[in-house]
Design a protein around this motif. Structure first.
Motif, short mmCIF file in Angstrom:
data_model
loop_
_atom_site.label_atom_id
_atom_site.label_comp_id
_atom_site.label_asym_id
_atom_site.label_seq_id
_atom_site.Cartn_x
_atom_site.Cartn_y
_atom_site.Cartn_z
N ASP A 131 9.26 28.58 42.03
CA ASP A 131 8.08 28.27 41.44
C ASP A 131 7.00 29.58 41.51
O ASP A 131 7.18 30.21 42.62
CB ASP A 131 7.40 27.07 42.14
CG ASP A 131 7.98 25.67 41.81
OD1 ASP A 131 8.72 25.68 40.70
OD2 ASP A 131 8.12 24.84 42.83
N ILE A 132 5.87 29.66 40.91
CA ILE A 132 5.09 30.68 40.74
C ILE A 132 3.77 30.15 40.62
O ILE A 132 3.32 29.35 39.86
CB ILE A 132 5.26 31.84 39.76
CG1 ILE A 132 6.80 32.27 39.60
CG2 ILE A 132 4.26 32.85 39.41
CD1 ILE A 132 7.27 33.19 38.35
N ILE A 133 2.61 30.40 41.43
CA ILE A 133 1.40 30.39 41.50
C ILE A 133 0.74 31.71 41.47
O ILE A 133 0.85 32.48 42.17
CB ILE A 133 0.85 29.48 42.75
CG1 ILE A 133 1.61 28.25 42.80
CG2 ILE A 133 -0.52 29.39 42.60
CD1 ILE A 133 1.06 27.35 44.14
N GLY A 134 -0.01 31.83 40.06
CA GLY A 134 -0.74 32.92 39.90
C GLY A 134 -2.27 32.88 40.09
O GLY A 134 -2.87 31.79 39.88
N PHE A 135 -3.03 34.15 40.56
CA PHE A 135 -4.24 33.92 40.78
C PHE A 135 -4.74 35.28 40.23
O PHE A 135 -4.37 36.25 40.14
CB PHE A 135 -4.66 33.95 42.34
CG PHE A 135 -4.42 32.83 42.90
CD1 PHE A 135 -5.00 31.65 43.02
CD2 PHE A 135 -3.16 32.68 43.74
CE1 PHE A 135 -4.62 30.48 43.57
CE2 PHE A 135 -2.83 31.58 44.42
CZ PHE A 135 -3.65 30.54 44.52
N ASP A 136 -5.98 35.15 39.61
CA ASP A 136 -6.77 36.43 39.19
C ASP A 136 -8.16 36.18 38.74
O ASP A 136 -8.61 34.75 38.69
CB ASP A 136 -6.04 36.94 37.86
CG ASP A 136 -6.17 38.49 37.70
OD1 ASP A 136 -7.31 38.96 38.09
OD2 ASP A 136 -5.17 39.07 37.24
N VAL A 137 -8.91 37.07 38.34
CA VAL A 137 -10.52 36.64 38.13
C VAL A 137 -10.64 36.05 36.82
O VAL A 137 -11.73 35.36 36.61
CB VAL A 137 -11.22 37.98 38.31
CG1 VAL A 137 -11.37 38.48 39.60
CG2 VAL A 137 -11.09 39.09 37.27
N GLN A 138 -9.83 36.22 35.72
CA GLN A 138 -9.85 35.67 34.50
C GLN A 138 -9.82 34.03 34.69
O GLN A 138 -9.32 33.39 35.56
CB GLN A 138 -9.07 36.13 33.48
CG GLN A 138 -9.03 37.61 33.29
CD GLN A 138 -8.39 38.58 34.11
OE1 GLN A 138 -7.81 38.11 35.06
NE2 GLN A 138 -8.48 39.77 34.08
N GLU A 139 -10.64 33.55 33.46
CA GLU A 139 -10.44 31.91 33.58
C GLU A 139 -9.15 31.46 33.32
O GLU A 139 -8.71 30.33 33.61
CB GLU A 139 -11.07 31.68 32.40
CG GLU A 139 -12.97 31.87 32.70
CD GLU A 139 -13.16 31.07 33.91
OE1 GLU A 139 -12.78 29.88 34.22
OE2 GLU A 139 -14.03 31.61 34.60
N GLY A 140 -8.03 32.11 32.71
CA GLY A 140 -6.83 31.39 32.43
C GLY A 140 -5.83 32.76 32.14
O GLY A 140 -6.33 34.01 32.30
N THR A 141 -4.57 32.46 31.86
CA THR A 141 -3.27 33.39 31.70
C THR A 141 -2.44 32.96 30.71
O THR A 141 -2.26 31.66 30.57
CB THR A 141 -2.74 33.88 32.93
OG1 THR A 141 -1.83 34.68 32.75
CG2 THR A 141 -1.98 32.58 33.52
N ASP A 142 -1.97 33.65 29.98
CA ASP A 142 -0.71 33.45 28.98
C ASP A 142 0.42 33.69 29.46
O ASP A 142 1.65 33.31 28.85
CB ASP A 142 -0.96 34.10 27.78
CG ASP A 142 -2.18 33.97 26.75
OD1 ASP A 142 -2.80 32.80 26.96
OD2 ASP A 142 -2.61 34.84 26.42
N LEU A 143 0.67 34.00 30.90
CA LEU A 143 1.82 34.15 31.34
C LEU A 143 2.74 32.92 31.72
O LEU A 143 2.01 31.98 32.04
CB LEU A 143 1.77 35.14 32.58
CG LEU A 143 1.37 36.44 32.53
CD1 LEU A 143 0.76 37.28 33.36
CD2 LEU A 143 2.29 37.09 31.67
#
Length: 238
Positions: free
Chosen positions: A31-43
């Motif tokens: 399972d992959i939990i992603g974090f970044d400063v943007q509001e969302g991701t297409d990944l």
């Protein structure tokens, strides 16, 4: 506990992390939990949450959504990074930018990694941490705060390994040289050419080369290698 591993990634919207996620998403065992400063991701991540590494409160909220106790192993990959926002040769010292770069490149990731490792220990889960650094840690950079932060990852990772490996936490730093990415695209053509000229292979690295090297340490490297600080830079620093 789930038979799957949990992959936690900071800075998912960059070229390297995007390539890592795309390859990992083909595995049914993670399972992959992603974090970044943007509001969302297409990944193709299992979950995505916004996290600003300049904010301790944001980091605390991000940590709260990670359910360590449901997984036997939690693997943390830290790709979050900024550079070329501060110049040591500028006419005036931009104090705010200097401190902001240190927060994003070292302080925030260090706090996140340390807190997550301690939570894994408390819940009986194993943890593996991989920090993505830079050759700038060795050769220096006009962006001095960036180079200083990347060098700081070495001491941080070795400290986590030294004191937490007996409790199931392994830690590594992978220092990368110049490769095709949005970050390198921000560097002037002259500076890129100079850096490429310092390599033995006389070219940039490819995202795939860097990705597969990082994935080895994230997934495959033996626990006995913990504390390693390794390089992939075409011979730029050797």
């Amino acid at each position: 506990m789930s038979k799957k591993d949990l992959i936690v990634m900071l800075g998912v919207n960059g070229a390297l992390s995007s390539s890592v996620i795309t390859k990992l998403s083909r595995r049914k065992s993670v399972d992959i939990i992603g974090f970044d400063v943007q509001e969302g991701t297409d990944l193709p991540v299992t979950e995505y949450h916004r996290c600003d590494l300049r904010s301790r409160e944001d980091i605390k909220r991000a940590l709260a959504v990670i359910d360590c106790q449901c997984y036997d192993t939690v693997r943390l990959l830290i790709c979050a990074s900024v550079m070329n926002r501060f110049s040591v040769t500028a006419d005036e010292l931009d104090e705010d930018m200097f401190y902001e770069e240190m927060l994003i490149n070292l302080t925030g990731p260090g706090y996140f990694a340390t807190a997550l490792a301690r939570r894994c220990i408390a819940h009986g889960s194993r943890a593996r941490i991989v920090f993505v650094g830079s050759t700038g840690a060795y050769v220096g950079s006009n962006d001095a705060s960036y180079a200083a932060a990347k060098a700081g990852l070495d001491g941080l990772s070795r400290s986590l390994s030294k004191y937490l490996a007996p409790r199931g936490v392994t830690s590594f730093v992978v220092h990368t040289g110049i490769f095709d990415s949005a970050m390198s695209a921000e560097v002037s053509a002259e500076r890129q050419a100079k850096t490429i000229g310092m390599t033995h292979v006389k070219r940039k690295g490819t995202v795939e080369e860097i990705r597969d090297f990082v994935l080895f340490y994230l997934l495959t490297a033996p626990d006995f290698a913990t504390g390693d600080v390794v390089e992939i830079n075409g011979g730029q620093h050797s």
